[in-house]
Structure formats: C-alpha cells, structure tokens
Design a protein around this motif. Structure first.
Motif, PDB file in Angstrom:
ATOM      1  N   ASP B  44      -3.117  -0.277  -6.953  1.00 48.57           N
ATOM      2  CA  ASP B  44      -2.827   0.749  -5.873  1.00 48.57           C
ATOM      3  C   ASP B  44      -4.245   1.282  -5.185  1.00 48.57           C
ATOM      4  OD1 ASP B  44      -3.052   2.516  -8.887  1.00 48.57           O
ATOM      5  OD2 ASP B  44      -4.369   3.017  -7.363  1.00 48.57           O
ATOM      6  N   GLN B  45      -4.074   1.755  -4.029  1.00 56.44           N
ATOM      7  CA  GLN B  45      -5.081   2.144  -3.062  1.00 56.44           C
ATOM      8  C   GLN B  45      -6.273   2.709  -3.836  1.00 56.44           C
ATOM      9  OE1 GLN B  45      -4.677   5.016   0.186  1.00 56.44           O
ATOM     10  NE2 GLN B  45      -4.876   3.359   1.549  1.00 56.44           N
ATOM     11  N   GLN B  46      -5.855   3.908  -4.898  1.00 56.75           N
ATOM     12  CA  GLN B  46      -7.017   4.475  -5.227  1.00 56.75           C
ATOM     13  C   GLN B  46      -7.953   3.570  -6.247  1.00 56.75           C
ATOM     14  OE1 GLN B  46      -5.936   7.323  -8.132  1.00 56.75           O
ATOM     15  NE2 GLN B  46      -7.511   8.836  -7.568  1.00 56.75           N
ATOM     16  N   THR B  48      -8.049   0.171  -6.189  1.00 52.74           N
ATOM     17  CA  THR B  48      -8.738  -0.829  -5.338  1.00 52.74           C
ATOM     18  C   THR B  48      -9.787  -0.079  -4.775  1.00 52.74           C
ATOM     19  OG1 THR B  48      -6.512  -1.491  -4.667  1.00 52.74           O
ATOM     20  CG2 THR B  48      -8.287  -2.292  -3.291  1.00 52.74           C
TER      21      THR B  48
END
Lengths: 114, 106
Positions: B44-46, B48
């Motif tokens: 997920d973005q966080q 990453t």
C-alpha cells in the motif's frame, strides 16, 4: 573477592574462542572481526588496517540497518545482515554487547571444495 | 525500442514481478528507479513510502561502504534479516529491486 566487574568490558571465554576458531577454519572464511558496542574491535583475524576499517564502516552500517528495520516495524528487531559484493560476502551478526563480522568468499570466487 | 518491443518488455516485466510477489513467503516487492522514485509496488502507499525513504538511503550507504573498503569492489546484493521479515535488496544499474519476505530457513 575481586574488583567489581566494569560493565563495558567484554571477556572472551574459552567457549567463544572455540566458536571463533571453528568459524575461522572454514575454508571459505577470509576473516572474522568482533567489535564491541562502541565499535572497537576486540578480536580479529585480519591485519590491523583492515580491522579498523571494517570496524568503523560496519558498525555504522549495522546501526543504519537496525534503524531501517525498526522504522518499517517498531516491534521488529534486526538479527542479521548479509552484504554480497563481487569479491566476497560480509556477514554481520549484531548483538547487545558486540557485533560479529565474518568475511567470506562468495560461491563464485571460492574454490570448489566446501 | 519499437512500440511492440515496449509492450512485450512491459508484459515480461509484469509477469516476472507477479511471479516474484506470489512466491511462497513473499510479503511484497518494490522497484525503485534510478531517480529514486517507485516504479512498481505491491504494497500500500503508506508502506511503500516508508520503504522508499528508508531503503534507498541504506542501499547507497551500503554501496559506499563496499567501495570504501575496496574501490575495485562493488555491491551485488543485500539481505537484512530480522525477527519478522527478511528484506532482499538487489541493486542494479537502472533500478533497485526490494523484496520483503518471511525470514527464510537458512
């Protein structure tokens, strides 16, 4: 009886010496350096220049790796680092009181025997 | 590279990354391009973002250490093992491949 034990000294017992010797006699191993948690080498099979170099560079890197692991997960803890390069592999085993560094040949540069 | 060439390359890349990320024990992977930006990720973005900010710097530092110890040498791979995970870092010329998996039974 004796003087109170200073908390910063790390004594190398016979058992530890045996273990270090066993690791050092592996044909792939090119060197072993043990540094205390201040980055000072307390045991080494390398020449003094290399020992100082490895101690300084690797203790910093081990610290960075510890932070890396904790930043990704604060409940996690670093147990080992393996740095493979073209010429050899550096194995770093960090512990509370010391860091053990082993320099060994990679499979490609080592000889056929194990 | 022709348009066809790019499509094929892209397909092969996606297939390889998919195969890697579906491998037993693999939690995910991130590909960081040479500008330091994320080009592929399965996290997920966080997470990453966390990986990007921590691992790029660590990889550069490790590479510098290897070269400081021997200017003729160069970094080829890094494995950072911890209680819960193993981070595999494959630094290449144009990218860094980062795979996070369960610690292997060595």
């Amino acid at each position: 009886m004796g003087e109170p034990e200073k908390p910063t000294t790390v004594s190398i017992t016979n058992q530890v010496e045996q273990i270090l010797r066993r690791i050092g006699t592996n044909s792939k191993v090119e060197g072993v350096v043990v540094i205390n948690n201040e980055g000072i080498p307390i045991k080494s099979t390398l020449d003094s220049t290399s020992t100082v170099q490895y101690s300084a560079e690797i203790s910093q890197l081990a610290d960075r790796a510890k932070c890396l692991v904790r930043d990704l997960d604060p409940t996690n803890k670093l147990t080992f680092v393996r740095i493979a390069s073209k010429k050899h592999e550096i194995l770093v085993a960090p512990d509370i009181d010391y860091i053990m560094i082993v320099l060994q040949k990679t499979k490609k540069t080592g000889s056929a025997e194990d | 590279m022709t348009y066809e060439g790019v499509k094929n390359y892209r397909a092969e890349l996606e297939e390889t990354l998919k195969r890697l990320s579906e491998h037993d024990g693999v939690q995910g992977l991130v590909v960081i391009d040479k500008e330091g930006r994320v080009s592929q990720t399965t996290f997920d973005q966080q997470y990453t973002k966390k990986i990007l900010s921590n691992i790029s710097g660590f990889t550069s530092q490790t590479r510098n250490v290897v070269r400081d110890l021997d200017p003729m040498n160069d970094l080829s791979f890094v494995r950072v093992r911890s209680n819960k995970t193993e981070i595999l870092i494959a630094p290449e010329e144009d990218y860094i491949l980062v795979v996070i998996q369960q610690p292997s039974q060595d």
